[in-house]
Design a protein around this motif. Structure first.
Motif, PDB file in Angstrom:
ATOM      1  N   ASP A  19     -13.762  -5.306  -2.249  1.00 20.37           N
ATOM      2  CA  ASP A  19     -14.419  -4.381  -2.701  1.00 20.37           C
ATOM      3  C   ASP A  19     -14.655  -3.127  -1.995  1.00 20.37           C
ATOM      4  O   ASP A  19     -14.790  -2.048  -2.389  1.00 20.37           O
ATOM      5  CB  ASP A  19     -16.136  -4.993  -2.959  1.00 20.37           C
ATOM      6  CG  ASP A  19     -16.225  -6.431  -3.979  1.00 20.37           C
ATOM      7  OD1 ASP A  19     -15.189  -5.922  -5.199  1.00 20.37           O
ATOM      8  OD2 ASP A  19     -16.886  -7.052  -3.849  1.00 20.37           O
ATOM      9  N   ASP A  49       2.108   2.131  -3.268  1.00 28.58           N
ATOM     10  CA  ASP A  49       1.177   2.557  -4.325  1.00 28.58           C
ATOM     11  C   ASP A  49       0.711   1.393  -4.916  1.00 28.58           C
ATOM     12  O   ASP A  49       0.201   1.393  -6.519  1.00 28.58           O
ATOM     13  CB  ASP A  49       1.491   3.560  -5.035  1.00 28.58           C
ATOM     14  CG  ASP A  49       1.493   4.960  -4.373  1.00 28.58           C
ATOM     15  OD1 ASP A  49       0.633   4.903  -3.159  1.00 28.58           O
ATOM     16  OD2 ASP A  49       2.128   5.813  -4.579  1.00 28.58           O
ATOM     17  N   ASN A  65       0.994 -10.092  -8.975  1.00 33.11           N
ATOM     18  CA  ASN A  65      -0.074  -9.487  -9.549  1.00 33.11           C
ATOM     19  C   ASN A  65      -1.307  -9.697  -8.768  1.00 33.11           C
ATOM     20  O   ASN A  65      -1.527 -10.671  -8.414  1.00 33.11           O
ATOM     21  CB  ASN A  65      -0.274  -9.544 -11.153  1.00 33.11           C
ATOM     22  CG  ASN A  65       0.919  -9.192 -11.992  1.00 33.11           C
ATOM     23  OD1 ASN A  65       1.656  -7.979 -11.477  1.00 33.11           O
ATOM     24  ND2 ASN A  65       1.363  -9.779 -12.995  1.00 33.11           N
ATOM     25  N   VAL A  66      -2.167  -8.622  -8.703  1.00 31.32           N
ATOM     26  CA  VAL A  66      -3.418  -8.868  -8.095  1.00 31.32           C
ATOM     27  C   VAL A  66      -4.217  -9.706  -8.972  1.00 31.32           C
ATOM     28  O   VAL A  66      -4.616  -9.577 -10.159  1.00 31.32           O
ATOM     29  CB  VAL A  66      -4.171  -7.623  -7.700  1.00 31.32           C
ATOM     30  CG1 VAL A  66      -5.584  -7.711  -7.242  1.00 31.32           C
ATOM     31  CG2 VAL A  66      -3.398  -6.836  -6.469  1.00 31.32           C
ATOM     32  N   THR A  72     -13.337  -0.397  -0.117  1.00 30.32           N
ATOM     33  CA  THR A  72     -12.086   0.351  -0.102  1.00 30.32           C
ATOM     34  C   THR A  72     -11.772   1.117   1.272  1.00 30.32           C
ATOM     35  O   THR A  72     -10.525   1.548   1.523  1.00 30.32           O
ATOM     36  CB  THR A  72     -11.976   1.670  -1.158  1.00 30.32           C
ATOM     37  OG1 THR A  72     -13.121   2.357  -1.104  1.00 30.32           O
ATOM     38  CG2 THR A  72     -11.960   0.655  -2.501  1.00 30.32           C
ATOM     39  N   TRP A  94      -7.432 -10.691  -0.192  1.00 34.22           N
ATOM     40  CA  TRP A  94      -6.547 -10.283  -1.396  1.00 34.22           C
ATOM     41  C   TRP A  94      -5.801 -11.554  -1.966  1.00 34.22           C
ATOM     42  O   TRP A  94      -5.288 -12.592  -1.150  1.00 34.22           O
ATOM     43  CB  TRP A  94      -5.453  -9.447  -0.894  1.00 34.22           C
ATOM     44  CG  TRP A  94      -5.721  -8.131  -0.456  1.00 34.22           C
ATOM     45  CD1 TRP A  94      -5.469  -6.933  -1.053  1.00 34.22           C
ATOM     46  CD2 TRP A  94      -6.100  -7.945   0.882  1.00 34.22           C
ATOM     47  NE1 TRP A  94      -5.980  -5.941  -0.282  1.00 34.22           N
ATOM     48  CE2 TRP A  94      -6.179  -6.498   0.955  1.00 34.22           C
ATOM     49  CE3 TRP A  94      -6.228  -8.384   2.110  1.00 34.22           C
ATOM     50  CZ2 TRP A  94      -6.718  -5.698   2.061  1.00 34.22           C
ATOM     51  CZ3 TRP A  94      -6.709  -7.896   3.232  1.00 34.22           C
ATOM     52  CH2 TRP A  94      -6.864  -6.524   3.149  1.00 34.22           C
ATOM     53  N   SER A 102      -7.435 -10.680  -7.365  1.00 32.69           N
ATOM     54  CA  SER A 102      -8.801 -10.189  -6.869  1.00 32.69           C
ATOM     55  C   SER A 102      -8.437  -9.392  -5.515  1.00 32.69           C
ATOM     56  O   SER A 102      -7.512  -9.650  -4.907  1.00 32.69           O
ATOM     57  CB  SER A 102      -9.959 -11.200  -6.577  1.00 32.69           C
ATOM     58  OG  SER A 102      -9.205 -12.167  -5.694  1.00 32.69           O
ATOM     59  N   GLU A 103      -9.306  -8.205  -4.977  1.00 32.69           N
ATOM     60  CA  GLU A 103      -9.020  -7.660  -3.926  1.00 32.69           C
ATOM     61  C   GLU A 103     -10.532  -7.240  -3.414  1.00 32.69           C
ATOM     62  O   GLU A 103     -11.571  -7.386  -4.092  1.00 32.69           O
ATOM     63  CB  GLU A 103      -8.339  -6.387  -4.495  1.00 32.69           C
ATOM     64  CG  GLU A 103      -9.246  -5.314  -5.354  1.00 32.69           C
ATOM     65  CD  GLU A 103      -8.269  -4.352  -6.117  1.00 32.69           C
ATOM     66  OE1 GLU A 103      -7.050  -4.240  -5.673  1.00 32.69           O
ATOM     67  OE2 GLU A 103      -8.903  -3.727  -6.919  1.00 32.69           O
ATOM     68  N   PRO A 150      -4.697  -0.741  -3.922  1.00 35.45           N
ATOM     69  CA  PRO A 150      -5.110  -1.884  -4.369  1.00 35.45           C
ATOM     70  C   PRO A 150      -5.347  -2.333  -5.604  1.00 35.45           C
ATOM     71  O   PRO A 150      -5.793  -3.396  -5.863  1.00 35.45           O
ATOM     72  CB  PRO A 150      -6.575  -1.342  -3.906  1.00 35.45           C
ATOM     73  CG  PRO A 150      -6.825   0.028  -4.235  1.00 35.45           C
ATOM     74  CD  PRO A 150      -5.351   0.647  -4.079  1.00 35.45           C
ATOM     75  N   LYS A 151      -4.832  -1.642  -6.691  1.00 35.58           N
ATOM     76  CA  LYS A 151      -4.829  -2.169  -8.169  1.00 35.58           C
ATOM     77  C   LYS A 151      -3.913  -3.032  -8.593  1.00 35.58           C
ATOM     78  O   LYS A 151      -4.153  -3.927  -9.561  1.00 35.58           O
ATOM     79  CB  LYS A 151      -5.017  -0.945  -8.817  1.00 35.58           C
ATOM     80  CG  LYS A 151      -6.461  -0.218  -8.541  1.00 35.58           C
ATOM     81  CD  LYS A 151      -7.696  -0.880  -8.695  1.00 35.58           C
ATOM     82  CE  LYS A 151      -8.756   0.014  -8.216  1.00 35.58           C
ATOM     83  NZ  LYS A 151      -9.874  -0.861  -8.333  1.00 35.58           N
ATOM     84  N   THR A 152      -2.657  -2.988  -7.991  1.00 32.69           N
ATOM     85  CA  THR A 152      -1.609  -3.466  -9.074  1.00 32.69           C
ATOM     86  C   THR A 152      -1.014  -4.758  -8.373  1.00 32.69           C
ATOM     87  O   THR A 152      -1.060  -5.954  -8.955  1.00 32.69           O
ATOM     88  CB  THR A 152      -0.233  -2.473  -8.927  1.00 32.69           C
ATOM     89  OG1 THR A 152      -0.612  -1.328  -9.637  1.00 32.69           O
ATOM     90  CG2 THR A 152       0.768  -3.295  -9.822  1.00 32.69           C
ATOM     91  N   TYR A 183       0.785  -1.131  -0.128  1.00 34.92           N
ATOM     92  CA  TYR A 183       0.056  -0.126  -0.013  1.00 34.92           C
ATOM     93  C   TYR A 183       0.850   1.123   0.011  1.00 34.92           C
ATOM     94  O   TYR A 183       0.695   2.127  -0.769  1.00 34.92           O
ATOM     95  CB  TYR A 183      -0.866  -0.209   1.222  1.00 34.92           C
ATOM     96  CG  TYR A 183      -1.745   1.066   1.316  1.00 34.92           C
ATOM     97  CD1 TYR A 183      -2.924   1.302   0.360  1.00 34.92           C
ATOM     98  CD2 TYR A 183      -1.548   2.221   2.202  1.00 34.92           C
ATOM     99  CE1 TYR A 183      -3.954   2.095   0.670  1.00 34.92           C
ATOM    100  CE2 TYR A 183      -2.472   3.418   2.388  1.00 34.92           C
ATOM    101  CZ  TYR A 183      -3.489   3.444   1.447  1.00 34.92           C
ATOM    102  OH  TYR A 183      -4.403   4.467   1.448  1.00 34.92           O
TER     103      TYR A 183
END
Length: 372
Positions: A117, A51, A111-112, A119, A96, A114-115, A54-56, A48
């Motif tokens: 929902d 950065d 790589n992500v 936030t 995660w 799924s994470e 949550p997306k990468t 986190y």
């Protein structure tokens, strides 16, 4: 407050559920996966901060923890190519999932897949300023310590090795501690520096603290004295003082809801000091700070047991986990045994190796000596 975490295909664990309480003690033989539990939380925070969440993806290496490569992170006998962390708080839970690509096993970012929902999870203590992590290899005594306005003023951190503890005390020493119930009865005031001094006297009776800073050089100096004695450099009062100071500062400066992870809080401490450290950790947990410690010390455990016996903390607030090694055909797996502590501070079961070395040694000493 974290209630449990589940680790799937991460290092030594294929699928391991661990319950957390306000005070969670993790123990076991070396290389049984104790640090892996803390690393799962650190990896999420580290990713986190970089950065990547949550997306990468999941950053395996950084300032908080260094795992190595993707292959180092994956459970050796994993049946599926993914690593998952599931965390349950009091009101919500999150999972995660990260992809392991066998063709990229030397990569250090997963790589992500799924994470969560929700936030809002990223406002929890794992990702916020209400977090401290003190690793086993903390800094020893130094004549001068570094300053960091970014870490101390902006992030309110003391460093994973306690390297910014002196600077933290210099900045916030005259601020009142957030939790009144953690105050030491004989302290001069509710100010952080006075409370830290008072608690430090449980380790070194009569100790006083003096801090000077040279902002132009970016250095801060911490000295100790006793009564009217001369001021002593930190290098002249022993490792135990420096190692303990960072833990006490982290505890006393934290508001309720903070998560504190500490490896080997007993390091360089004499037995009485270790027991008192266990009591202080228990006291912090009883007033809203969640504490997770990894320890080899029976004195830390006994300090917690005394805290339960003395009514400082309820037994329901304490979780014990003991990690045992199990040899399998291809690898060594870990079995987790979780003894319970009752209102009197007694533990319901003592698996082999669970703080029982002194009892085993005593049994041998009670036998006739060889040759008699």
């Amino acid at each position: 407050m974290i209630r449990f975490i589940r680790l799937i295909n991460f290092k030594r664990f294929e699928n391991q559920l661990l319950e957390f309480r306000p005070l969670t003690l993790i123990s076991g033989l070396n290389s049984t996966g104790k640090s892996t539990v803390l690393q799962s939380l650190l990896l999420l925070r580290q990713s986190y901060q970089q950065d990547l969440l949550p997306k990468t993806g999941l950053a395996l290496n950084g300032d908080l923890v260094s795992i190595g490569t993707a292959q180092d992170a994956l459970y050796e006998s994993a049946k599926e190519n993914h690593i998952s962390f599931e965390i349950c708080w009091e009101n919500y839970e999150a999972t995660w999932n990260f992809n392991y690509n066998p063709d990229e096993k030397e990569e250090d970012v997963l790589n992500v897949i799924s994470e969560p929902d929700n936030t809002e999870i990223y406002k929890s203590n794992i990702f916020s300023q209400n977090f401290h992590y003190l690793q086993a290899e903390r800094i020893g005594p130094r004549s001068f310590n570094e300053m960091s306005d970014y870490q101390v003023r902006r992030l309110r951190q003391i460093g994973t090795r306690g390297e910014y503890t002196a600077h933290f005390l210099y900045i916030y020493g005259r601020k009142a501690i957030p939790i009144v119930n953690l105050s030491y009865p004989q302290a001069k005031s509710m100010d952080l520096i006075d409370q830290v001094e008072a608690w430090m006297r449980e380790v070194s009776p009569g100790i006083r603290i003096e801090i000077e800073a040279n902002s132009a050089m970016g250095l801060v100096n911490i000295k100790y004295f006793y009564g009217d004695s001369n001021r002593y450099r930190a290098t002249n009062v022993g490792f135990g003082i420096t190692y303990t100071l960072s833990i006490i500062v982290a505890i006393l400066s934290s508001p309720p809801g903070t998560l504190i992870l500490v490896e080997n809080p007993e390091a360089h401490l004499h037995p009485r000091g270790q027991a008192k450290m266990g009591e202080l950790l228990a006291l912090a947990a009883s007033y809203g700070i969640q504490v997770v410690i990894e320890t080899h010390s029976d004195h830390i455990l006994n300090g917690i047991r005394l805290a339960v016996h003395g009514g400082i903390i309820t037994p329901h607030y304490v979780q014990l986990h003991y990690f045992q090694q199990q040899e399998k055909q291809r690898q060594a797996d870990t079995k987790v045994v979780s003894p319970h502590i009752d209102r009197d501070g007694r533990i319901d079961r003592w698996p082999d190796g669970f703080f029982d070395e002194w009892e085993k040694s005593l049994d041998i000493l009670l036998e006739p000596a060889v040759g008699d």
